[in-house]
Design a protein around this motif. Sequence first.
Motif, PDB file in Angstrom:
ATOM      1  N   ARG A 158       7.490   5.953 -12.033  1.00 15.32           N
ATOM      2  CA  ARG A 158       7.864   7.336 -12.081  1.00 15.32           C
ATOM      3  C   ARG A 158       8.283   8.034 -10.863  1.00 15.32           C
ATOM      4  NH1 ARG A 158       3.492  10.709 -15.292  1.00 15.32           N
ATOM      5  NH2 ARG A 158       4.419  12.253 -13.833  1.00 15.32           N
ATOM      6  N   TYR A 159       7.084   7.930  -9.879  1.00 12.57           N
ATOM      7  CA  TYR A 159       7.390   8.480  -8.499  1.00 12.57           C
ATOM      8  C   TYR A 159       8.456   7.864  -7.729  1.00 12.57           C
ATOM      9  CZ  TYR A 159       3.587  11.682  -9.809  1.00 12.57           C
ATOM     10  OH  TYR A 159       3.002  12.655 -10.383  1.00 12.57           O
ATOM     11  N   LEU A 160       8.429   6.565  -7.982  1.00 14.07           N
ATOM     12  CA  LEU A 160       9.195   5.782  -7.006  1.00 14.07           C
ATOM     13  C   LEU A 160      10.687   6.116  -7.411  1.00 14.07           C
ATOM     14  CD1 LEU A 160       7.677   2.291  -6.741  1.00 14.07           C
ATOM     15  CD2 LEU A 160       7.596   3.887  -5.063  1.00 14.07           C
ATOM     16  N   ASP A 161      11.048   6.453  -8.829  1.00 15.80           N
ATOM     17  CA  ASP A 161      12.238   6.676  -9.156  1.00 15.80           C
ATOM     18  C   ASP A 161      12.859   8.068  -8.441  1.00 15.80           C
ATOM     19  OD1 ASP A 161      12.312   4.608 -10.483  1.00 15.80           O
ATOM     20  OD2 ASP A 161      11.883   5.203 -12.841  1.00 15.80           O
ATOM     21  N   ASP A 162      11.957   8.920  -8.144  1.00 11.97           N
ATOM     22  CA  ASP A 162      12.389  10.085  -7.567  1.00 11.97           C
ATOM     23  C   ASP A 162      12.965   9.979  -6.449  1.00 11.97           C
ATOM     24  OD1 ASP A 162      11.402  11.374  -9.673  1.00 11.97           O
ATOM     25  OD2 ASP A 162       9.581  12.099  -8.687  1.00 11.97           O
ATOM     26  N   GLY A 163      12.886   8.860  -5.350  1.00  8.74           N
ATOM     27  CA  GLY A 163      13.605   9.040  -4.372  1.00  8.74           C
ATOM     28  C   GLY A 163      13.885   7.355  -3.885  1.00  8.74           C
ATOM     29  N   THR A 164      13.893   7.288  -2.643  1.00  3.61           N
ATOM     30  CA  THR A 164      14.220   6.032  -1.891  1.00  3.61           C
ATOM     31  C   THR A 164      13.010   5.458  -1.258  1.00  3.61           C
ATOM     32  OG1 THR A 164      16.570   6.836  -1.409  1.00  3.61           O
ATOM     33  CG2 THR A 164      15.819   4.749  -0.420  1.00  3.61           C
ATOM     34  N   VAL A 165      12.794   4.041  -1.387  1.00  8.91           N
ATOM     35  CA  VAL A 165      11.303   3.830  -0.858  1.00  8.91           C
ATOM     36  C   VAL A 165      11.729   3.501   0.595  1.00  8.91           C
ATOM     37  CG1 VAL A 165       9.657   1.865  -0.835  1.00  8.91           C
ATOM     38  CG2 VAL A 165      10.495   2.772  -2.897  1.00  8.91           C
ATOM     39  N   ARG A 166      11.265   4.220   1.310  1.00  2.94           N
ATOM     40  CA  ARG A 166      11.609   4.018   2.886  1.00  2.94           C
ATOM     41  C   ARG A 166      10.636   3.144   3.588  1.00  2.94           C
ATOM     42  NH1 ARG A 166      16.449   6.210   3.387  1.00  2.94           N
ATOM     43  NH2 ARG A 166      16.507   7.915   2.263  1.00  2.94           N
ATOM     44  N   ARG A 167       9.319   2.947   3.099  1.00  2.47           N
ATOM     45  CA  ARG A 167       8.544   2.083   3.701  1.00  2.47           C
ATOM     46  C   ARG A 167       7.419   1.564   2.804  1.00  2.47           C
ATOM     47  NH1 ARG A 167       5.026   3.572   8.859  1.00  2.47           N
ATOM     48  NH2 ARG A 167       3.940   1.641   9.058  1.00  2.47           N
ATOM     49  N   GLU A 168       6.985   0.264   2.856  1.00  2.00           N
ATOM     50  CA  GLU A 168       5.904  -0.236   1.863  1.00  2.00           C
ATOM     51  C   GLU A 168       4.792  -0.494   2.828  1.00  2.00           C
ATOM     52  OE1 GLU A 168       9.184  -2.080  -1.339  1.00  2.00           O
ATOM     53  OE2 GLU A 168       8.361  -3.242   0.517  1.00  2.00           O
ATOM     54  N   ILE A 169       3.555  -0.094   2.458  1.00  2.00           N
ATOM     55  CA  ILE A 169       2.546  -0.701   3.282  1.00  2.00           C
ATOM     56  C   ILE A 169       1.372  -1.436   2.137  1.00  2.00           C
ATOM     57  CG2 ILE A 169       0.182   0.182   4.286  1.00  2.00           C
ATOM     58  CD1 ILE A 169       2.590   2.364   4.717  1.00  2.00           C
ATOM     59  N   TYR A 170       0.887  -2.706   2.708  1.00  4.49           N
ATOM     60  CA  TYR A 170       0.207  -3.677   1.677  1.00  4.49           C
ATOM     61  C   TYR A 170      -1.171  -4.012   2.606  1.00  4.49           C
ATOM     62  CZ  TYR A 170      -1.329  -7.511  -0.893  1.00  4.49           C
ATOM     63  OH  TYR A 170      -2.329  -8.547  -1.721  1.00  4.49           O
ATOM     64  N   VAL A 171      -2.295  -3.615   2.211  1.00  2.00           N
ATOM     65  CA  VAL A 171      -3.408  -4.178   2.874  1.00  2.00           C
ATOM     66  C   VAL A 171      -4.138  -4.864   1.745  1.00  2.00           C
ATOM     67  CG1 VAL A 171      -5.581  -3.454   4.054  1.00  2.00           C
ATOM     68  CG2 VAL A 171      -3.526  -2.134   4.312  1.00  2.00           C
ATOM     69  N   PRO A 172      -3.994  -6.237   2.009  1.00  2.41           N
ATOM     70  CA  PRO A 172      -4.715  -6.988   1.025  1.00  2.41           C
ATOM     71  C   PRO A 172      -6.073  -6.732   0.321  1.00  2.41           C
ATOM     72  CG  PRO A 172      -3.730  -8.364   2.319  1.00  2.41           C
ATOM     73  CD  PRO A 172      -3.549  -7.339   3.175  1.00  2.41           C
ATOM     74  N   GLY A 173      -6.108  -6.476  -0.890  1.00  2.27           N
ATOM     75  CA  GLY A 173      -7.313  -6.100  -1.549  1.00  2.27           C
ATOM     76  C   GLY A 173      -7.814  -4.633  -1.300  1.00  2.27           C
ATOM     77  N   ARG A 174      -7.021  -4.089  -0.616  1.00  2.00           N
ATOM     78  CA  ARG A 174      -7.359  -2.703  -0.121  1.00  2.00           C
ATOM     79  C   ARG A 174      -6.728  -1.448  -1.042  1.00  2.00           C
ATOM     80  NH1 ARG A 174     -12.242  -1.569   2.003  1.00  2.00           N
ATOM     81  NH2 ARG A 174     -12.918  -3.172   3.365  1.00  2.00           N
ATOM     82  N   ILE A 175      -5.239  -1.499  -0.510  1.00  2.00           N
ATOM     83  CA  ILE A 175      -4.373  -0.352  -0.874  1.00  2.00           C
ATOM     84  C   ILE A 175      -2.726  -0.660  -0.657  1.00  2.00           C
ATOM     85  CG2 ILE A 175      -4.141   0.528   1.525  1.00  2.00           C
ATOM     86  CD1 ILE A 175      -4.841   3.199  -0.345  1.00  2.00           C
ATOM     87  N   ILE A 176      -2.122  -0.249  -1.565  1.00  2.00           N
ATOM     88  CA  ILE A 176      -0.825  -0.178  -1.166  1.00  2.00           C
ATOM     89  C   ILE A 176      -0.362   1.373  -1.336  1.00  2.00           C
ATOM     90  CG2 ILE A 176       1.518  -0.794  -2.592  1.00  2.00           C
ATOM     91  CD1 ILE A 176      -0.080  -3.198  -4.084  1.00  2.00           C
ATOM     92  N   ASN A 177       0.817   1.348  -0.440  1.00  2.00           N
ATOM     93  CA  ASN A 177       1.183   2.667  -0.077  1.00  2.00           C
ATOM     94  C   ASN A 177       2.907   2.555  -0.067  1.00  2.00           C
ATOM     95  OD1 ASN A 177       1.634   5.478   0.201  1.00  2.00           O
ATOM     96  ND2 ASN A 177       0.597   5.645   2.240  1.00  2.00           N
ATOM     97  N   PHE A 178       3.435   3.401  -1.139  1.00  2.00           N
ATOM     98  CA  PHE A 178       5.161   3.638  -0.929  1.00  2.00           C
ATOM     99  C   PHE A 178       5.109   4.612  -0.137  1.00  2.00           C
ATOM    100  CE2 PHE A 178       4.299   0.648  -4.661  1.00  2.00           C
ATOM    101  CZ  PHE A 178       5.122  -0.462  -4.262  1.00  2.00           C
ATOM    102  N   VAL A 179       6.048   4.578   0.556  1.00  2.00           N
ATOM    103  CA  VAL A 179       6.721   5.999   1.378  1.00  2.00           C
ATOM    104  C   VAL A 179       8.068   6.178   0.618  1.00  2.00           C
ATOM    105  CG1 VAL A 179       6.907   7.188   3.740  1.00  2.00           C
ATOM    106  CG2 VAL A 179       5.112   5.311   3.411  1.00  2.00           C
ATOM    107  N   VAL A 180       8.075   7.364   0.266  1.00  2.00           N
ATOM    108  CA  VAL A 180       9.377   7.671  -0.637  1.00  2.00           C
ATOM    109  C   VAL A 180       9.939   8.949  -0.248  1.00  2.00           C
ATOM    110  CG1 VAL A 180      10.220   8.139  -2.763  1.00  2.00           C
ATOM    111  CG2 VAL A 180       8.603   6.505  -2.725  1.00  2.00           C
ATOM    112  N   ASN A 181      11.328   9.154  -0.118  1.00  2.00           N
ATOM    113  CA  ASN A 181      11.985  10.362   0.109  1.00  2.00           C
ATOM    114  C   ASN A 181      13.199  10.401  -0.633  1.00  2.00           C
ATOM    115  OD1 ASN A 181      13.611   9.247   1.827  1.00  2.00           O
ATOM    116  ND2 ASN A 181      13.005  10.361   3.542  1.00  2.00           N
TER     117      ASN A 181
END
Length: 869
Positions: free
Chosen positions: A846-869
């Motif tokens: 839902r949140y990814l559809d709101d904009g364009t993914v500019r960056r993806e951060i993946y720390v295995p076993g920890r976190i994923i962060n999509f930077v969208v605008n």
Amino acid sequence: MPAYPFDEIEPKWQRYWAEHHTFRTPEDVDPDAEKCYVLDMFPYPSGAGLHVGHPEGYTATDIVARYKRMQGVNVLHPMGWDAFGLPAEQYAVKTGTHPRDTTERNIANFRSQLKRLGFSYDWEREINTTDPDYYKWTQWIFLKLHERGLAYQAEVPVWWCEELGTVLANEEVIDGKSERGGYPCERVPMRQWILKITDYAERLLEGLDDLDWPDSTKQMQRNWIGRSEGATVRFPLANHTEELEVFTTRPDTLFGATYMVLAPEHPLVDEVTTEEHADAVSEYRQQAQKKSELERTELQKEKTGVPTGGYAINPVNGKEIPIWVADYVLASYGTGAIMAVPGQDERDWAFAEKYNLPIVRTVQPPEDFDGDAYTGDGPAINSGFLNGLDVDTAKDRITDWLEEHGHGEATINYKLRDWLFSRQRYWGEPFPIIHVEGEAKPVPTNDLPVELPAIDSYNEILEQDAALSPLGALDDWVATTDPQTGQPARRETNTMPQWAGSCWYFLRFIDPHNDEQLVDPEKEAYWMPVDLYVGGAEHAVLHLLYARFWHKVLYDAGVVSTQEPFQTLVHQGLILGETEYTAYVDADGAYVSAEHVDEGTDTRTGTDVSPQPVEQEDIQKDDDYFVLMAHPEIRVDARSHKMSKSRGNVVNPDDVIDEYGADALRLYEMFMGPLEQVKPWSTSDVDGVYRFLGRVWRLIIDAQGDTQVVGEAPNREQLRVLHETIQKVTDDIESLSFNTAIAKMMEFVNAANKWDAVPQAIAEPFVKLLSPFAPHIAEELWARLDHAESIAHADWPEFAEEHLKREVVEVAVQVNGTVRGTIEVAPDAPEADALSTARADDNVARYLDDGTVRREIYVPGRIINFVVN
RNA sequence: GCGAAAGUGGCGGAAUUGGUAGACGCGCGAGGUUUAGGACCUCGUGCCCGUUAGGGCGUGGGGGUUCGAGUCCCCCCUUUCGCACCA
């Protein structure tokens, strides 16, 4: 009915440990075998008995001692009594009871209280500083100090405490009152024994660097030693041959010295005072002497002083400058005299302004400086050959100049003063000294100990009029003969201060029954230094500094092998009473909100208010404040206070043990929070750890009292939970984080309770993990798991990495830093897989559809962060 | 005044190198069990909105760095503990 039969099993195992000498320290050890010396600051056995603060530190060390023992390490974990001291003697003065009787009774009480807690002390090494076999060696060490020129007698101004009937060390007097009891003290000159601790100032300072101690404690010792670098400067006196010597840390400001100040007690005051000023000076000195230290500090805002009429000559420019007497200069620091440089010293500035003395700046302040004295760096001005130099360079230059011209030299000064070591008491170690024709002679070492004279009752001393020292009243004891010459001699009638016995007791624990030596050097070399020393922060300076001093002397004398006695030091935090809620009411019984109350008065009206305890049920929180539920506009105070008899909030460990058992008390003290932190007691919280122990019991013992573990092999999850617990508990014991170790064991039990059955292979290692914390229940469960030997020497479990692995882990998925979902993936899932799983999450999508993914951060076993605008 | 440490739910307190704030416990709520319980078991519990899904706000206050701050940087406030004319 108790949740488990602690009242039966605790005494049972305490008996077992005693009968089987379970905690006897290994003798004749392999010198290369690993050792751990775990030490508590031994207590003064007071009449009040143990309070809940004692078991805090003692439990911590006991956990470490038991843990190390299970790891196969040789452990020395002893306990003893610091039993000389004023309270027993004050009681004797009141009642005539011999201090020995009081002390023995108190020790018996302390010992039985400690034994109820199940500590793994080697009781066969118990020592008592009042035992002649012990203080023989305290006296022996004193003779070493004497032999090395570190003990001397001098007539010095000392703190006399009328109420306690003795002199006290500087360190024992705070704001003119005795540290113990808070009785007023005054300065009087008396002949006393003094230890030259100042000879060791530099080494005591340097030695701190390599110690694993709290920084704050090291800092306090550094401040106490108070090293400062500077220069001695000698000012010729006008019309006299003598010179006036001062210490300054700012020799670079010498050109700005516009007057001199002598402490009222300075020996040259009479010399320099002119007839014209004699009366005023003499009156000022008398006034100053009358002022207690307390008044001096209270009046510190306003400096006072009088001119002497005398003049000194500034060696650097030949100018005559006036000499004053003022009590803002302390007789006991430096030379008791200063050169005053108001331009660069705030105190001198204040004094100069008040008495219209000239002010010359010798350091150029920055342009925007608008203060009075300027103490910062800058180019020298008005300073002849120093002009233009920065402060450090100018200091070097002027010091060289002083040395070349014989007017002074570089000097290092210390705040630390020599240690006043004698007391006018009966209940202390007698000095091994006799006086022959006015000369102090050491008692030969083979005549040690010099025992305290036997008296039937303390009244024998009271009835006699012993002007200064009780021992002086006992003529039969005082009169003796010099064993070398046969001449009549008198025994020293002072005794040593309470600190003496605690300065070296850790050495005696290593070899407590040795009557040939203080400690066998081989044993000393094996066990020293103390690997973990736990005790209150109130000893940060006194005991810990004195003990370090003696230890360094013993090192120099070849008696011990280490320069420092205590490698790692930890202070347990104070345990406060239960949190109390207090409302305030005025004379009419109307509530006064707490923010208007200061020290019992309403700050708006100045009228008195009285505190009124409020139950927690009647309190609510309104934003940042606690208020009365019935009157939300009335704030109340919520705080915990130090436990004290007068406040009535003392918790007695015996009562807690009666209700919950020793294991629960031990566990609670460790579960309250970090060891070193101040923490409020809460009896209802004891329920929590008590319930935990009940759950542990029922995990292994069924309702009929039979052991209910199963022989089946544990599954993956059970192994993982167990090994996570082993890892956490082991790490946490190493770092003394006992509260989180216990939390982890609680998690283990919560998990294990959901299993259909507990495999023996899981239960046994868990009981081992629990055993240092709650040794009684652990021993009982261990026995019921079919072990004939005590768990105290069972092997500590080790965790295996393979059991810690998880197949999938939960990973949070953020969009622009806010969590929008979680996914389950392998801990080492490739980035592409993890990201596609994340995108597939409905809410994330839902949140990814709101904009364009500019960056993806993946720390295995920890976190994923999509930077969208 | 100087120095040090610390501010996280109603409370005690958890949170590797910055990576799902609130582990664990108390308290509180609901249910179960029990002759009864201040015993025991299960579930819930940061605050606010929403029936749910979910959303907003949150680690003393304000600013900053960063994809991301309890954690790092700057300023301020509060508390506790030392020291307190040491030249």
